[in-house]
Design a protein around this motif. Sequence first.
Motif, mmCIF file in Angstrom:
data_model
loop_
_atom_site.group_PDB
_atom_site.id
_atom_site.type_symbol
_atom_site.label_atom_id
_atom_site.label_comp_id
_atom_site.label_asym_id
_atom_site.label_seq_id
_atom_site.Cartn_x
_atom_site.Cartn_y
_atom_site.Cartn_z
ATOM 1 N N TRP A 107 8.996 -6.393 12.129
ATOM 2 C CA TRP A 107 10.276 -6.789 12.717
ATOM 3 C C TRP A 107 10.078 -7.027 14.216
ATOM 4 N N THR A 108 11.106 -7.554 14.852
ATOM 5 C CA THR A 108 11.065 -7.761 16.296
ATOM 6 C C THR A 108 12.287 -7.100 16.940
ATOM 7 N N THR A 109 12.149 -6.804 18.244
ATOM 8 C CA THR A 109 13.258 -6.284 19.035
ATOM 9 C C THR A 109 13.378 -7.124 20.303
ATOM 10 N N ASN A 110 14.555 -7.105 20.884
ATOM 11 C CA ASN A 110 14.801 -7.911 22.085
ATOM 12 C C ASN A 110 14.363 -7.216 23.365
ATOM 13 N N GLU A 111 13.863 -5.990 23.255
ATOM 14 C CA GLU A 111 13.313 -5.278 24.409
ATOM 15 C C GLU A 111 12.203 -4.356 23.935
ATOM 16 N N LEU A 112 11.374 -3.933 24.869
ATOM 17 C CA LEU A 112 10.265 -3.051 24.533
ATOM 18 C C LEU A 112 10.791 -1.762 23.912
ATOM 19 N N SER A 113 10.205 -1.363 22.780
ATOM 20 C CA SER A 113 10.652 -0.151 22.093
ATOM 21 C C SER A 113 9.555 0.337 21.162
ATOM 22 N N ASP A 114 9.730 1.564 20.653
ATOM 23 C CA ASP A 114 8.722 2.140 19.767
ATOM 24 C C ASP A 114 8.941 1.695 18.319
ATOM 25 N N THR A 115 8.122 2.220 17.404
ATOM 26 C CA THR A 115 8.048 1.672 16.051
ATOM 27 C C THR A 115 7.978 2.780 15.005
ATOM 28 N N GLN A 116 8.889 2.728 13.996
ATOM 29 C CA GLN A 116 8.827 3.676 12.877
ATOM 30 C C GLN A 116 9.581 3.098 11.694
ATOM 31 N N VAL A 117 9.149 3.477 10.493
ATOM 32 C CA VAL A 117 9.793 3.031 9.252
ATOM 33 C C VAL A 117 10.113 4.252 8.402
ATOM 34 N N GLN A 118 11.325 4.295 7.857
ATOM 35 C CA GLN A 118 11.683 5.287 6.842
ATOM 36 C C GLN A 118 11.734 4.559 5.502
ATOM 37 N N TYR A 119 11.187 5.190 4.447
ATOM 38 C CA TYR A 119 11.111 4.503 3.162
ATOM 39 C C TYR A 119 11.124 5.502 2.008
ATOM 40 N N GLY A 120 11.448 4.982 0.826
ATOM 41 C CA GLY A 120 11.481 5.802 -0.379
ATOM 42 C C GLY A 120 12.065 5.009 -1.529
ATOM 43 N N THR A 121 12.174 5.639 -2.687
ATOM 44 C CA THR A 121 12.664 4.941 -3.874
ATOM 45 C C THR A 121 14.187 4.932 -3.972
ATOM 46 N N THR A 122 14.865 5.584 -3.012
ATOM 47 C CA THR A 122 16.329 5.551 -2.941
ATOM 48 C C THR A 122 16.727 5.319 -1.490
#
Length: 197
Positions: A100-115
């Motif tokens: 993904w992209t952001t309009n300003e500098l920022s950090d990165t993380q994803v939350q995921y799962g089967t629900t």
Amino acid sequence: VITWTTNENATSQVDYGTTSSYGSTSPLNSNLVTSHSITLSGLSPSTTYNYRVRSTDAAGNTSVSGNNTFTTSAAPDTTPPVISGIGSSAVTSTSATISWTTNELSDTQVQYGTTTSYGSSTTLNTSMVTSHNQGLSSLLPSTIYHFRVLSKDAAGNLATSGDNTFTTSAAPDTTPPAISGITSSSVTSGSATIIWT
């Protein structure tokens, strides 16, 4: 906060504004002192202000300073990053890449799962970037995964996307065919037919 001193007890007042014509004046502090301090409020951020100080002694003699300036700091950043272009790629039976992209500098993380409760998250990447990528691994084959992305800017404003999904591919076929029912027929002195399932 504007401070100054006088060589005798006197009142305190400040003229101020965005030009040397000022336009605003602080309330008069009629206490007769030699150390003066006036707080100016309601100022605009990132703005240069002109000011001068004035003090009047007990006999009514008024002194006015020359022009001085200060510049207010920028307003605090209270706006979270804007997330866009969320996508999944390189999806296999056990892994996927989220970007993904952001309009300003920022950090990165994803939350995921089967629900939509997710339950798993990637390790936070604290590098401040606008183009984000995170790999997911140890996924189940032929499974719909829900995910959302998170980015926080340098001021601590957190943006969280809505829910997104991808489906992992089937596990690769690693099982050879099972052979059964082998028979021979039409056997002659020079030929035979072999049949199996």
